[in-house]
Write an enzyme that holds these catalytic residues in place. Structure first.
Site, PDB file in Angstrom:
ATOM      1  N   LEU A 190       4.333  11.536 -46.301  1.00 54.61           N
ATOM      2  CA  LEU A 190       5.221  11.238 -47.424  1.00 54.61           C
ATOM      3  C   LEU A 190       6.210  10.130 -47.065  1.00 54.61           C
ATOM      4  CD1 LEU A 190       6.319  11.861 -50.271  1.00 54.61           C
ATOM      5  CD2 LEU A 190       7.791  13.602 -49.225  1.00 54.61           C
TER       6      LEU A 190
ATOM      7  N   THR B 151       4.965  13.998 -38.280  1.00 58.62           N
ATOM      8  CA  THR B 151       4.770  15.032 -37.273  1.00 58.62           C
ATOM      9  C   THR B 151       3.285  15.341 -37.136  1.00 58.62           C
ATOM     10  OG1 THR B 151       6.926  16.024 -37.750  1.00 58.62           O
ATOM     11  CG2 THR B 151       5.318  17.417 -36.631  1.00 58.62           C
TER      12      THR B 151
ATOM     13  N   GLY C 163      28.594  26.265 -19.333  1.00 64.83           N
ATOM     14  CA  GLY C 163      29.365  25.254 -18.630  1.00 64.83           C
ATOM     15  C   GLY C 163      28.450  24.190 -18.036  1.00 64.83           C
TER      16      GLY C 163
ATOM     17  N   GLY D  73       8.043  24.014 -46.989  1.00 66.65           N
ATOM     18  CA  GLY D  73       8.263  23.429 -45.678  1.00 66.65           C
ATOM     19  C   GLY D  73       9.667  23.659 -45.168  1.00 66.65           C
TER      20      GLY D  73
ATOM     21  N   PRO E  39       8.648   3.721 -43.914  1.00 62.09           N
ATOM     22  CA  PRO E  39       9.717   3.003 -43.209  1.00 62.09           C
ATOM     23  C   PRO E  39      10.933   2.699 -44.081  1.00 62.09           C
ATOM     24  CG  PRO E  39       7.592   2.084 -42.606  1.00 62.09           C
ATOM     25  CD  PRO E  39       7.335   3.077 -43.704  1.00 62.09           C
ATOM     26  N   GLY E  40      10.725   2.545 -45.379  1.00 59.64           N
ATOM     27  CA  GLY E  40      11.846   2.185 -46.245  1.00 59.64           C
ATOM     28  C   GLY E  40      12.267   3.248 -47.235  1.00 59.64           C
TER      29      GLY E  40
ATOM     30  N   GLU F 122      12.424  17.059 -43.123  1.00 58.49           N
ATOM     31  CA  GLU F 122      12.153  17.853 -44.328  1.00 58.49           C
ATOM     32  C   GLU F 122      13.407  18.021 -45.185  1.00 58.49           C
ATOM     33  OE1 GLU F 122       9.297  20.972 -44.252  1.00 58.49           O
ATOM     34  OE2 GLU F 122       8.474  20.298 -42.340  1.00 58.49           O
TER      35      GLU F 122
END
Length: 431
Positions: A173, A206, A387, A290, A176-177, A411
């Protein structure tokens, strides 16, 4: 097959676990398919109490926990260091029926329900967050849409081997933009008569390096904007299909993340999932489910973080006594447990709403928001409790902290979850 489900015999422990789960499935599949309310002995119209988790689901939880403790948890740190695909964990998950938990048995699944699914993913996340997201994506984002919108012919080819764990699926889905703007798909699918031609790039996918097929969303009619997006079943070995570099990530390092690149990829007409223009609806429906998978993954990370902090606090001696006796540590542990249980109840509530056929979009968003933010808070406090020991890789707390971070991003970011929740609230109380 890829996961050797039909190849070499499974190890004796895995076979025993598979038998245990099969017993639970046989006992519970009928009630699971008719909803948890029926399983609890109340009408399906009435929402089941969260205190009445069916015995079959507790059997499932214990089976998965035993598997995780024996086979997954001891290897998780190694997979994280090498960024190696957790093959043994995914094969074991397939053997337990976890690659298609709520898919009907006739299509290769376990025939259980979404409550069973979130319980299983939480247990996997407790041992290895990477394994949990691989299983979650295959269940929710790949098998889910195919099971809901696919024809019987499509289910035979594109669901059965994936729900059984013979093959692995992914979900194409994001681009890059268009991270959070799911309706702005620049990937295109052109009708070429007897086939479709796909061109474009999907980002942050994924399991992209390991999947055998992807549900890909592409624009078929740009003039219709989001109503012009369609969904397609695309094999990753199709000519013109390739993947980008495997991303070097902060966390969930054993799950591959990469671009899917399509250059004149030809697929048959019958690979259209649903109808032309159904893509955006299919994507949003899949993301609701999802988000519960990611909520469950986050719960597992938080649970592991809490257990790590409690164990260390009981063993670490300072000022002449275990630090678990110090009120400042007790307050931390109390806050961690309360936040974790609240997020778990939200997640299980949303899963049961889905199982009873009720609308659960808002509840899924609330569950994902609460669980992911809780995972980050609990992992942070675990490191504070340990710690300096929490900051080194000798202890798993630092891995939990790195793994938790992604749960507020993928998601749907926490900000997007709040928009979904607010939009639904405003609609409900409109004046």
């Amino acid at each position: 097959s890829f996961f050797h489900v039909h190849g070499p015999k499974l190890s004796t422990p895995a076979t025993m676990l598979r038998s245990a789960l099969s017993t639970a499935v046989r006992a519970g599949s009928r009630s699971a398919r008719t909803g948890l309310a029926a399983a609890a002995g109340v009408s399906a119209a009435r929402h089941m109490s969260l205190v009445c988790i069916p015995d079959t689901h507790e059997m499932l939880r214990q089976s998965v926990r035993d598997f995780v403790n024996a086979e997954v948890k001891p290897r998780a740190a190694g997979w994280d260091k090498t960024s190696e695909f957790p093959k043994e964990a995914v094969e074991g998950s397939a053997a337990l029926g976890l690659m298609g938990v709520d898919v009907e048995e006739q299509w290769g699944g376990a025939g259980l329900d979404y409550l069973a699914y979130v319980i299983a993913v939480e247990e996997l996340g407790r041992g290895c967050a990477s394994t949990a997201v691989i299983v979650s994506v295959n269940n929710s984002l790949y098998c889910g849409p195919v099971a809901k919108y696919g024809t019987d012919e499509q289910k035979e080819k594109w669901l059965k081997p994936f729900a059984s764990g013979e093959k692995l699926g992914c979900f194409g889905l994001s681009e890059p933009g268009n991270g959070s703007d799911a309706g702005a798909a620049s990937t295109t699918a052109r009708d070429a008569g007897d086939h479709w031609v796909l061109n474009g790039t999907k980002a942050w996918i994924t399991s992209g390096k390991d999947a055998h097929a992807s549900v890909v969303f592409a624009t078929t009619d740009k003039s219709l904007k989001h109503k012009g997006i369609s969904a397609f079943l695309v094999p990753t070995d199709a000519p013109g299909f390739s993947t980008g570099k495997k991303e070097d990530k902060l966390g969930i390092r054993a799950s591959s993340t990469c671009n899917l690149i399509m250059e004149d990829v030809k697929i048959p007409k019958e690979n259209l999932l649903g109808r032309p223009g159904d893509g955006f609806k299919i994507a949003m429906t899949a993301l609701d489910g999802g988000r519960l998978g990611i909520a469950a993954q986050a719960l597992g990370i938080a649970q592991a973080s809490l257990e790590c902090a409690v164990e260390y606090a009981q063993q670490r001696v300072a000022f002449g006594k275990p630090i678990s006796k110090l009120q400042s540590i007790q307050i931390k542990l109390a806050d961690m447990e309360a936040q974790l249980e609240a997020a778990r109840l939200l997640t299980q509530n949303a899963a049961m709403l889905k199982d009873t056929g009720k609308r659960y979009t808002r509840q899924a968003a609330m569950a994902k928001l609460a669980a992911s933010e809780t995972a980050n808070k609990v992992a942070y406090e675990a490191i504070q409790t340990l710690g300096g020991m929490g900051y080194v890789s000798d202890m798993p707390a630092e891995r939990y902290y790195r793994d938790a971070r992604i749960t507020t991003i993928y998601e749907g970011t926490s900000e997007v979850q709040k928009l979904v929740i607010a939009g639904d609230v405003l609609k409900q109380y409109a004046v």
